[in-house]
Each structure stands twice: as structure tokens, then as C-alpha cells.
Design an enzyme around this catalytic site. Structure first.
Site, PDB file in Angstrom:
ATOM      1  N   SER A 145      39.033  97.773  69.284  1.00 23.22           N
ATOM      2  CA  SER A 145      38.711  99.087  69.850  1.00 23.22           C
ATOM      3  C   SER A 145      37.394  99.516  69.226  1.00 23.22           C
ATOM      4  O   SER A 145      37.011  99.013  68.154  1.00 23.22           O
ATOM      5  CB  SER A 145      39.812 100.095  69.476  1.00 23.22           C
ATOM      6  N   TYR A 158      45.238 104.014  62.926  1.00 23.80           N
ATOM      7  CA  TYR A 158      44.780 103.210  64.072  1.00 23.80           C
ATOM      8  C   TYR A 158      43.389 102.630  63.797  1.00 23.80           C
ATOM      9  O   TYR A 158      43.152 101.438  64.026  1.00 23.80           O
ATOM     10  CB  TYR A 158      44.763 104.093  65.318  1.00 23.80           C
TER      11      TYR A 158
HETATM   12  N1  LIG Z   1      43.454 102.771  76.327  1.00 24.76           N
HETATM   13  C1  LIG Z   1      42.390 102.814  75.535  1.00 24.76           C
HETATM   14  O1  LIG Z   1      41.586 103.741  75.580  1.00 24.76           O
HETATM   15  C2  LIG Z   1      42.167 101.701  74.549  1.00 24.76           C
HETATM   16  C3  LIG Z   1      40.935 101.659  73.872  1.00 24.76           C
HETATM   17  C4  LIG Z   1      40.686 100.662  72.956  1.00 24.76           C
HETATM   18  C5  LIG Z   1      41.651  99.715  72.711  1.00 24.76           C
HETATM   19  N2  LIG Z   1      42.840  99.777  73.358  1.00 24.76           N
HETATM   20  C6  LIG Z   1      43.828  98.747  73.028  1.00 24.76           C
HETATM   21  O2  LIG Z   1      44.191  98.063  74.223  1.00 24.76           O
HETATM   22  C7  LIG Z   1      45.515  97.570  74.102  1.00 24.76           C
HETATM   23  C8  LIG Z   1      46.318  98.013  75.313  1.00 24.76           C
HETATM   24  O3  LIG Z   1      46.293  99.432  75.357  1.00 24.76           O
HETATM   25  P1  LIG Z   1      46.721 100.263  76.666  1.00 24.76           P
HETATM   26  O4  LIG Z   1      45.927 101.485  76.627  1.00 24.76           O
HETATM   27  O5  LIG Z   1      46.697  99.394  77.838  1.00 24.76           O
HETATM   28  O6  LIG Z   1      48.225 100.657  76.242  1.00 24.76           O
HETATM   29  P2  LIG Z   1      49.606 100.706  77.041  1.00 24.76           P
HETATM   30  O7  LIG Z   1      50.492 101.579  76.215  1.00 24.76           O
HETATM   31  O8  LIG Z   1      49.396 101.036  78.457  1.00 24.76           O
HETATM   32  O9  LIG Z   1      50.147  99.183  76.929  1.00 24.76           O
HETATM   33  C9  LIG Z   1      50.539  98.662  75.677  1.00 24.76           C
HETATM   34  C10 LIG Z   1      51.192  97.314  75.880  1.00 24.76           C
HETATM   35  O10 LIG Z   1      51.555  96.778  74.578  1.00 24.76           O
HETATM   36  C11 LIG Z   1      52.949  96.477  74.564  1.00 24.76           C
HETATM   37  N3  LIG Z   1      53.493  96.721  73.229  1.00 24.76           N
HETATM   38  C12 LIG Z   1      53.454  97.863  72.508  1.00 24.76           C
HETATM   39  N4  LIG Z   1      54.121  97.719  71.351  1.00 24.76           N
HETATM   40  C13 LIG Z   1      54.599  96.452  71.335  1.00 24.76           C
HETATM   41  C14 LIG Z   1      55.361  95.704  70.413  1.00 24.76           C
HETATM   42  N5  LIG Z   1      55.782  96.230  69.253  1.00 24.76           N
HETATM   43  N6  LIG Z   1      55.688  94.411  70.729  1.00 24.76           N
HETATM   44  C15 LIG Z   1      55.281  93.875  71.923  1.00 24.76           C
HETATM   45  N7  LIG Z   1      54.542  94.528  72.814  1.00 24.76           N
HETATM   46  C16 LIG Z   1      54.205  95.813  72.534  1.00 24.76           C
HETATM   47  C17 LIG Z   1      53.569  97.385  75.602  1.00 24.76           C
HETATM   48  O11 LIG Z   1      54.822  96.873  76.043  1.00 24.76           O
HETATM   49  C18 LIG Z   1      52.497  97.378  76.685  1.00 24.76           C
HETATM   50  O12 LIG Z   1      52.619  96.210  77.470  1.00 24.76           O
HETATM   51  C19 LIG Z   1      46.052  98.099  72.772  1.00 24.76           C
HETATM   52  O13 LIG Z   1      45.884  97.093  71.768  1.00 24.76           O
HETATM   53  C20 LIG Z   1      45.134  99.270  72.487  1.00 24.76           C
HETATM   54  O14 LIG Z   1      45.043  99.575  71.117  1.00 24.76           O
HETATM   55  C21 LIG Z   1      43.129 100.742  74.276  1.00 24.76           C
END
Ligand SMILES: NC(=O)c1ccc[n+]([C@@H]2O[C@H](COP(=O)([O-])OP(=O)(O)OC[C@H]3O[C@@H](n4cnc5c(N)ncnc54)[C@H](O)[C@@H]3O)[C@@H](O)[C@H]2O)c1
Length: 258
Positions: A145, A158
Site C-alpha cells: 500500500s 496498518y
Molecule cells: N482498498 C484500498 O484502498 C487499498 C489500498 C492499498 C492496499 N490495499 C490492500 O489490498 C488488499 C485487498 O484490499 P481490498 O480493499 O480489496 O479489501 P476487501 O476487504 O474488499 O478484500 C479483502 C480480501 O482479503 C480476504 N481476507 C481478509 N482477511 C483474511 C484472512 N485472515 N485470511 C484469508 N483471507 C483474508 C477477504 O476474504 C477478502 O477476499 C489488502 O491487502 C489491502 O490492504 C487496499
């Protein structure tokens, strides 16, 4: 994209948001895709979504917990069997929620690190071991991120977890390059996904996050999950054949602001 058709892909956190978009994009590129997430309802919904993107024999999934070594071993074995060999790991699963630093508990800290760092390590190591054993010149893409490159208020746990992912990825790149396995990191900024919808809801101001995006991101908006999925596809493809040990920022210019 060049070199993607026919590849075997495992997407952790592939049942929601960015991971689900990446799974759909890679299916569209002709890959065989295995998705995993942490709860059954999410998996069921994701498989329904993917059914609109590709024939049923091209994708499958299972529930798993990335912080558990046994669960990761089970998931990786299932994915290896379904895909016929994992060429690409989208190491994407992660969690985020807000906590003021002064109130952050040891339990909250440990949970964040368990999912975002231990989970990323376990999944990355299990897949890399298979790739090395099978002499597969694969691609591992770890999800960090912009919070791994700079610090945002209310996210000490985080920010720290994603900083660790950046260094884990560099370390993997340094050791796995000799095996022909490329390892790279994606650093998205603010992307509109269920994760961010829930954070805004918990903060009691659903409109605030989007207003922030409009005012502080040079492109004037939050990103879309498809825009990060495209970067997964690029880094997995042969178009990125000399990109290794890199962090690719996908943030609408947010990190360029002073
Ligand atoms: N949305 C943003 O703005 C953003 C920005 C930077 C990085 N990210 C990163 O992108 C990735 C996805 O984020 P998102 O926004 O799509 O989130 P989201 O909540 O929509 O999806 C998260 C996914 O991770 C899985 N997950 C969560 N905890 C878990 C666990 N303990 N074991 C197995 N699976 C697990 C969930 O089942 C889901 O499929 C994450 O690593 C997040 O930190 C997101």
C-alpha cells in the site's frame, strides 16, 4: 497481455474488492484461477461473480485463513492441483481498520501483523517452494500500500504491516531471482472497495472518504479495483519480464503531493 493465457493463478483475498477484480481480469486473459478468502459467504458470492467472466472449468476457490500455516498449505495444494501448477501468486489478502496510536491494543496489533505480514509470508513461501521444486519461472505479486511507503494517521498498525510487506517483497526478490521467479509489490492508494466502505461506515461518515479523495488526490477521485487488477495482470505477464524487486504505486498521484 503477452504470456498470460494458460497460466495458473492463485489469488489470496480473491473473494472481494481488488482481489476479485484481479481474478476476473486474469480469467479474461485466459488464465486458470483459484481464489481464496476468509469466509464462505464471500467465496460463494465471488464464484457467482466470476461465473459471468469465464466458463466454470476455468476457476475454483476455497475458504482459508492466511495466518494459519496448515490452512495455507491446504489452499496452496488445492490451487496447485486445480490450476495444473501455480505460475502466478497474487498475494493480496489483507485487512485494515482505524485505531488511534494511543489506544492501540496488543491484540489489535497482533491481529493486523498476523494477517498482513505473517499471512503474506506464509503464502509467499509456500508458493515459492512449489515453484522452485517444479522449476517454474513464476511471478509473485505482493500487495502492500502507499501506507507502506508513508504514514497515515490512525493506521500505525496498518502502516507498519505494509512497510513490512515492502521489505518482505524485496527480500524475496533478492533470493528468488536466481530461480527465475519475479517478485514485485503493488502499492495502491485510495481504492473504492468493501474494505474502505466499511472503514468510512465505522468512522460514522460515509461521505468523508470520497470527499478526501476528491480534494487530496491529484486525479480528483478514488481508484477503482479494476485499475489495480490491471497492474496485477501487467506484473504477471511477459510484458514485465525485467521488472523484479519493484514497488509499483497506483494512487492517482497522491504520493506526489507535498
Ligand atoms: N482498498 C484500498 O484502498 C487499498 C489500498 C492499498 C492496499 N490495499 C490492500 O489490498 C488488499 C485487498 O484490499 P481490498 O480493499 O480489496 O479489501 P476487501 O476487504 O474488499 O478484500 C479483502 C480480501 O482479503 C480476504 N481476507 C481478509 N482477511 C483474511 C484472512 N485472515 N485470511 C484469508 N483471507 C483474508 C477477504 O476474504 C477478502 O477476499 C489488502 O491487502 C489491502 O490492504 C487496499
Amino acid at each position: 497481455m503477452r504470456g498470460l493465457a494458460g497460466k495458473g493463478v492463485l489469488v489470496s483475498g480473491g473473494t472481494s474488492g481488488i482481489g476479485l477484480a484481479a481474478a476476473a481480469r486474469l480469467l479474461g486473459e485466459g488464465c486458470r484461477v483459484f481464489v481464496t478468502g476468509h469466509e464462505q459467504a464471500g467465496l460463494t458470492g465471488a464464484l457467482e461473480t466470476l461465473a459471468a467472466a469465464a466458463p466454470a472449468e476455468m476457476f475454483a476457490g476455497a475458504v482459508g485463513e492466511v495466518s494459519s500455516p496448515q490452512s495455507v498449505a491446504d489452499i496452496v495444494a488445492l490451487a496447485e492441483e486445480f490450476t495444473g501448477g501455480i505460475d502466478v501468486l497474487a498475494n493480496n489478502a489483507g485487512v485494515a481498520w482505524q485505531e488511534p496510536f494511543l489506544d492501540l491494543t496488543v491484540e489489535a496489533w497482533d491481529r493486523m501483523i498476523a494477517v498482513n505480514v505473517r499471512g503474506m509470508f506464509l503464502m509467499g513461501q509456500a508458493v515459492a517452494r512449489l515453484m522452485v521444486a517444479n522449476k517454474r519461472r513464476g511471478s509473485i505479486i505482493n500487495m502492500a500500500s502507499t501506507n507502506g511507503l508513508a504514514a497515515e494517521a490512525l493506521y500505525a498498525h496498518y502502516n507498519s504491516s505494509k512497510g513490512a510487506v515492502v521489505q518482505l517483497s524485496r527480500s524475496m526478490a533478492v533470493e528468488l531471482g536466481a530461480h527465475g521467479i519475479r517478485v514485485n509489490t503493488i502499492c495502491p492508494g485510495y481504492i473504492q472497495t468493501p474494505m474502505n466502505v466499511e472503514i468510512a461506515r465505522a468512522a460514522g461518515n460515509p461521505a468523508k472518504a470520497l470527499a478526501y479523495a476528491r480534494d487530496f488526490i491529484p486525479l480528483g477521485r478514488a481508484g477503482d479495483a479494476d485499475e489495480v487488477a490491471a497492474v496485477y495482470a501487467f506484473l504477471a505477464s511477459d510484458e514485465a519480464s525485467f521488472i523484479h524487486g519493484a514497488e509499483l504505486v497506483v494512487d492517482g498521484g497522491q504520493r506526489a503531493v507535498m
